[in-house]
Enzyme design. Structure first.
Site, PDB file in Angstrom:
ATOM      1  N   GLY A 269       0.824  -1.193   0.000  1.00 20.70           N
ATOM      2  CA  GLY A 269       0.000   0.000   0.000  1.00 20.70           C
ATOM      3  C   GLY A 269       0.858   1.241   0.000  1.00 20.70           C
ATOM      4  O   GLY A 269       2.074   1.183   0.201  1.00 20.70           O
ATOM      5  N   VAL A 270       0.212   2.385  -0.215  1.00 21.38           N
ATOM      6  CA  VAL A 270       0.938   3.659  -0.275  1.00 21.38           C
ATOM      7  C   VAL A 270       0.994   4.261   1.128  1.00 21.38           C
ATOM      8  O   VAL A 270      -0.005   4.263   1.855  1.00 21.38           O
ATOM      9  CB  VAL A 270       0.240   4.638  -1.235  1.00 21.38           C
ATOM     10  CG1 VAL A 270       0.953   5.974  -1.252  1.00 21.38           C
ATOM     11  CG2 VAL A 270       0.203   4.047  -2.640  1.00 21.38           C
ATOM     12  N   GLU A 294      -0.503  -2.626  -6.924  1.00 19.92           N
ATOM     13  CA  GLU A 294      -1.297  -1.614  -7.623  1.00 19.92           C
ATOM     14  C   GLU A 294      -0.534  -0.320  -7.816  1.00 19.92           C
ATOM     15  O   GLU A 294      -0.784   0.430  -8.752  1.00 19.92           O
ATOM     16  CB  GLU A 294      -2.602  -1.347  -6.869  1.00 19.92           C
ATOM     17  CG  GLU A 294      -2.416  -0.983  -5.428  1.00 19.92           C
ATOM     18  CD  GLU A 294      -3.709  -0.993  -4.647  1.00 19.92           C
ATOM     19  OE1 GLU A 294      -4.756  -1.331  -5.233  1.00 19.92           O
ATOM     20  OE2 GLU A 294      -3.679  -0.660  -3.459  1.00 19.92           O
ATOM     21  N   ASN A 384      -9.736   7.934   3.581  1.00 28.23           N
ATOM     22  CA  ASN A 384      -9.556   7.852   2.129  1.00 28.23           C
ATOM     23  C   ASN A 384     -10.460   6.797   1.507  1.00 28.23           C
ATOM     24  O   ASN A 384     -11.186   7.069   0.569  1.00 28.23           O
ATOM     25  CB  ASN A 384      -8.098   7.539   1.787  1.00 28.23           C
ATOM     26  CG  ASN A 384      -7.153   8.614   2.277  1.00 28.23           C
ATOM     27  OD1 ASN A 384      -7.541   9.763   2.444  1.00 28.23           O
ATOM     28  ND2 ASN A 384      -5.907   8.244   2.522  1.00 28.23           N
ATOM     29  N   GLY A 388      -7.309  -0.872  -2.681  1.00 26.96           N
ATOM     30  CA  GLY A 388      -7.120  -2.235  -3.156  1.00 26.96           C
ATOM     31  C   GLY A 388      -6.681  -3.200  -2.083  1.00 26.96           C
ATOM     32  O   GLY A 388      -6.420  -4.375  -2.384  1.00 26.96           O
TER      33      GLY A 388
END
Length: 508
Positions: A269-270, A294, A384, A388
């Site tokens: 994840g970011v 992703e 947010n 994904g």
């Protein structure tokens, strides 16, 4: 010359400015735009549309649209439209402060869904028809093929289904990215679906460009503007400890024979903590790693550069300005190691399970039994969205969730008796990591999981309180399989709302 980016004679005749293109979008339309985590989104038309909406509102006219994208975008898109109250519905993921404020004020309907579901749900007809698509490209080739930029997201679906299309040709985006993308056109609707022909994460199964009937393209707009991504924070002590716990665990899994020496394809994840984990992998001794994810962020770019990571498959970038410059300087190197795909492929549950991905994602809080809240503050205020993470948590080989053990300068525990909102159930969570330690929840019953989470992941300031709650729940709860005392389980959140801390008064 800008015209050198458009090689299709007919489409050269449709070049207009952003204001004229935005005027093609009417009130109440469902508008699908490119963009994924601050990359590959249209820069000019959304701002012109926001100005158009503001003028309509000044005349007393109602003007709002339903907005679909791949994921989050940037202030020039989400922010500009939210500021003028131009959004009636937003899907599927956002990170803009203005949009978030409107969602939490109840003024903007927000559909938070798994990213792998978006394209197929639109194809299934679950939502409105797409009236207009606004897509960023780097060039239009002689046959009308569109060269994607730094994200693909849902662009294939938007171009296929939109009644009319507006193309932004961004001269800032390098045309040399041609060849980096892999756009798969083999999907179909049930009952006509066929297996996706991918065995390895770096298999190329599609084409390098997007396609769209030229007759559907109503306008072409030239832009010259960079992607907007925020820099990552330097790796701090807590993030480094989290990374260290996870890397030690992965080495242990290799030693036990449960993972190969080069692990399995990584998904990240970011965020600052996942980025710290990637930075830790650079010096961990692992080699020949793979990424099927992703988003590629700074840490993954460094792994590619160092040779620790063999390839990375994704649907978009989330680079800091410095990493963006590194990518552009060495594009020829990265073009042979990065594959950009549609998000229905990058996040596809079948592929995630087949490849055996290791999912590493952030969270807001975890409870004693392994349920995860990654989207809502105090149960009702969206941050947010799920993005994904659910695609990889449920379907991957290993699902890992990462967070510091406290937030708000220690006034909130990230480990709580019961999460205030569940978006990843205990059944989808294998490992929880904080700077305090790592809890491996695989093969554990609910009470065993609770003991592991308290002893390994909770901050010392909250550990005794959590243990006291758990002991009393085991003694006094209605049943003993997953012991809870309701409504006390949620009183931790209520306490913070009332006092600004989760600490009971005796410990303050």
């Amino acid at each position: 010359m800008p015209d050198s980016r458009i090689h299709h004679a007919t489409l050269r005749q449709r070049v207009v400015d952003a204001a004229h293109a935005a005027a093609l979008i009417q009130p109440g339309e469902t508008v699908a735009m490119s963009g994924f985590t601050g990359s590959g989104y249209p820069k000019a038309v959304p701002q012109a549309l926001a100005a158009h909406i503001a003028q309509a509102h000044a005349r007393g006219e109602a003007f709002r649209i339903q907005l679909l994208t791949g994921a989050s975008t940037a202030p020039e898109l989400d922010g500009a439209l939210a500021q003028v109250d131009g959004l009636a519905m937003r899907m599927p993921f956002q990170s803009d402060p203005n949009a978030r404020k409107q969602i939490n004020a109840g003024k903007l309907d927000y559909l938070d869904i798994h990213l792998s579901h978006v394209a197929q749900h639109v194809w299934f007809g679950f939502y409105n028809e797409i009236d207009t698509a606004v897509i960023e490209v780097s060039a239009i080739l002689e046959d009308g093929a569109l060269v994607p930029t730094t994200s693909v997201g849902n662009n294939k679906t938007w171009l296929d289904l939109a009644k009319k299309v507006i193309i932004e040709v961004n001269q800032w985006q390098p045309v040399e990215m041609l060849g980096m993308h892999d756009i798969y056109y083999g999907t179909a609707l049930p009952p006509h679906r066929l297996p996706i022909p991918m065995v390895h994460g770096d298999d190329r199964i599609g084409q390098t460009t997007l396609r769209c009937e030229p007759d559907k393209i109503a306008a072409v707009v030239f832009t010259d503007a960079p992607d907007r991504n925020s820099p990552f924070n330097p790796v701090d002590a807590d993030s480094a400890r989290i990374a260290g716990h996870l890397i030690d665990f992965l080495k242990h899994e290799v030693a036990r024979g449960r993972l190969p020496a080069n692990l399995l394809p990584l998904q990240s994840g970011v965020g600052n903590i996942p980025n710290a984990v990637l930075a830790g992998l650079a010096s961990s001794g692992f080699h020949g790693l793979e990424a099927y994810t992703e988003v590629i962020q700074d840490g993954m770019l460094e792994l590619l550069k160092s040779g620790v990571l063999r390839y990375a498959s994704c649907t978009g970038f989330a680079f800091s300005p410095e990493a963006n410059e590194e990518f552009r300087r060495n594009l020829a190197f990265y073009r042979s190691r990065i594959i950009l795909r549609s998000q229905e492929i990058s996040n596809h549950p079948e592929l995630v399970r087949r490849l055996g991905c290791i999912g590493m994602n952030g969270m807001l809080e975890a409870d004693l039994y392994g349920n995860i809240n990654s989207t809502h503050v105090m149960g009702s205020s969206i941050m947010n969205g799920i993005g994904g993470s659910g695609d990889f948590a449920r379907n991957g080989f290993l699902s890992v969730f990462l967070s510091t053990s406290t937030a708000k300068h220690g006034s909130i525990s990230s480990i709580v008796p019961m999460v205030s909102h569940v978006d990843h159930t205990e059944h989808d969570v294998a490992v929880i990591v904080t700077e305090q330690g790592l809890a491996d929840l695989r093969g554990l019953s609910p009470k065993q999981r609770a003991r592991a989470v308290i002893s390994h992941c909770a901050h010392p300031d909250y550990r005794d309180g959590l243990q006291d709650y758990f002991d009393r729940a085991c003694r006094d709860s209605y049943a003993k399989h997953t012991p809870h005392l309701l409504p006390e389980a949620l009183s931790w959140h209520q306490r913070w709302l009332q006092t600004g801390t989760m600490q009971p008064s005796a410990n303050r």
